[in-house]
Design a protein around this motif. Structure first.
Motif, PDB file in Angstrom:
ATOM      1  N   HIS A  10     -44.330   5.490  39.704  1.00 19.59           N
ATOM      2  CA  HIS A  10     -44.623   5.075  41.158  1.00 19.59           C
ATOM      3  C   HIS A  10     -44.364   3.804  41.471  1.00 19.59           C
ATOM      4  N   ARG A  34     -40.648   3.458  41.697  1.00 15.84           N
ATOM      5  CA  ARG A  34     -40.112   4.196  43.172  1.00 15.84           C
ATOM      6  C   ARG A  34     -40.710   3.409  44.106  1.00 15.84           C
ATOM      7  N   MET A  51     -43.960   3.424  45.434  1.00 13.69           N
ATOM      8  CA  MET A  51     -44.541   4.567  46.152  1.00 13.69           C
ATOM      9  C   MET A  51     -45.978   4.411  45.903  1.00 13.69           C
ATOM     10  N   GLN A  95     -51.077   8.042  43.726  1.00 13.97           N
ATOM     11  CA  GLN A  95     -51.320   9.261  44.321  1.00 13.97           C
ATOM     12  C   GLN A  95     -52.519   9.906  43.786  1.00 13.97           C
ATOM     13  N   ASP A 124     -43.641  14.131  46.534  1.00 14.91           N
ATOM     14  CA  ASP A 124     -42.438  13.093  46.149  1.00 14.91           C
ATOM     15  C   ASP A 124     -42.306  12.082  47.188  1.00 14.91           C
ATOM     16  N   SER A 125     -43.810  11.765  47.890  1.00 12.63           N
ATOM     17  CA  SER A 125     -43.454  10.962  48.938  1.00 12.63           C
ATOM     18  C   SER A 125     -44.806  10.481  49.370  1.00 12.63           C
ATOM     19  N   ASP A 126     -44.835   9.252  49.961  1.00 14.55           N
ATOM     20  CA  ASP A 126     -46.334   8.606  50.224  1.00 14.55           C
ATOM     21  C   ASP A 126     -47.211   9.740  51.271  1.00 14.55           C
ATOM     22  N   LYS A 127     -46.604  10.627  51.633  1.00 22.24           N
ATOM     23  CA  LYS A 127     -47.266  11.377  52.523  1.00 22.24           C
ATOM     24  C   LYS A 127     -48.219  12.245  51.627  1.00 22.24           C
ATOM     25  N   ASN A 128     -48.029  12.531  50.443  1.00 22.54           N
ATOM     26  CA  ASN A 128     -48.900  13.103  49.458  1.00 22.54           C
ATOM     27  C   ASN A 128     -50.355  12.242  49.339  1.00 22.54           C
ATOM     28  N   GLU A 140     -45.328  19.460  49.358  1.00 14.11           N
ATOM     29  CA  GLU A 140     -45.134  17.949  49.264  1.00 14.11           C
ATOM     30  C   GLU A 140     -46.763  17.383  49.116  1.00 14.11           C
TER      31      GLU A 140
END
Length: 256
Positions: free
Chosen positions: A45, A48, A50, A53, A75-79, A134
């Protein structure tokens, strides 16, 4: 010495240099138990750019304390944002429905919990405009009633829950659920997730400390060495970065 959790009124989590502290409602339980944790972003992370998580949250209510640990797999910061919301749902369920968890069957408890989790995931999916997958994560939670000296716990996916007794003996309460590969597991968005939810409840007996850790803390098997190391990890301010994110949380009896 442990990075001691600060107990005070409120319920927001905060971060300081990778450590996590907890603002919690004043309670009877906090005088008897202390919580310590550490969270470290993984190399994957970091490369990337990120957010981490892995997430830890602790809540206290009168005679009860609940701690939740989630390992996000998006696969994104929304997680990373989603796991914070799901952790709140998980802790609230453990605290509010504590007595129901003891009265009802494990199947009913698992169904009611996952119903709440799925509702929140659907809401977040719509709000963030992403597919539910996601926002997937593992689920680990452990809640104690300090007055009754009982506990209940929930586990879905990898990571593990362990306890340490008065004599220093450590045993695993809940082992990780893995597929053929280490990073294959059951997540909150898996279609068959309900069948894999593990529910535990019982007496604390001579339990002195409870540990929950994400899969970034071990390669494959959760050995005694891994268990000892995880209990030690909350004593230091930072962890050595690994490929995956790492999270460890320990709830232990306060020294009188």
């Amino acid at each position: 010495m442990y990075n001691k959790t600060i107990f005070c009124r409120g319920k927001r989590n905060y971060r300081i240099n990778g450590e996590r502290g907890f603002y919690m409602n004043g309670s009877v339980a906090e005088e008897m138990w202390l919580c310590h944790s550490v969270v470290q972003k993984g190399i994957r992370h970091e490369k990337r750019k990120m957010k981490c998580q892995d997430y830890v949250s602790v809540r206290a209510q009168k005679e009860k304390i609940s701690m939740a640990l989630l390992d996000g797999r998006g696969d994104s910061d929304k997680n990373a944002a989603a796991v914070e919301k799901i952790a709140d749902i998980l802790n609230e369920f453990m605290l509010i429905f504590y007595d129901n968890i003891f009265r009802e069957s494990q199947e009913v408890v698992a169904y009611n919990l996952m119903l709440q989790i799925q509702k929140e995931l659907s809401r977040l999916s719509e709000e963030m405009k992403v597919e539910k997958k996601e926002l997937a994560s593992t689920l680990l939670a452990y809640c104690i009633n300090a007055e009754k000296k009982t506990f209940c716990a929930v586990h879905l996916g990898d990571g593990f829950i362990a306890t340490r007794n008065k004599r220093g003996g450590i045993k695993i309460l809940s082992r990780p659920t893995n597929g053929v590969k280490k990073n294959e597991t059951v997540l909150s968005t898996t279609k068959t997730a309900l069948k894999h939810v593990k529910i535990y409840r019982g007496d604390l007996k001579d339990t002195e400390a409870i540990l929950m850790a994400s899969d970034g803390n071990y390669e494959w098997n959760v050995s005694q060495k891994v268990l000892q190391e995880c209990f030690e990890k909350v004593k230091i301010k930072t962890l050595i970065p690994q490929i995956d994110d790492q999270a460890v949380v320990v709830l232990e009896k306060a020294v009188k």
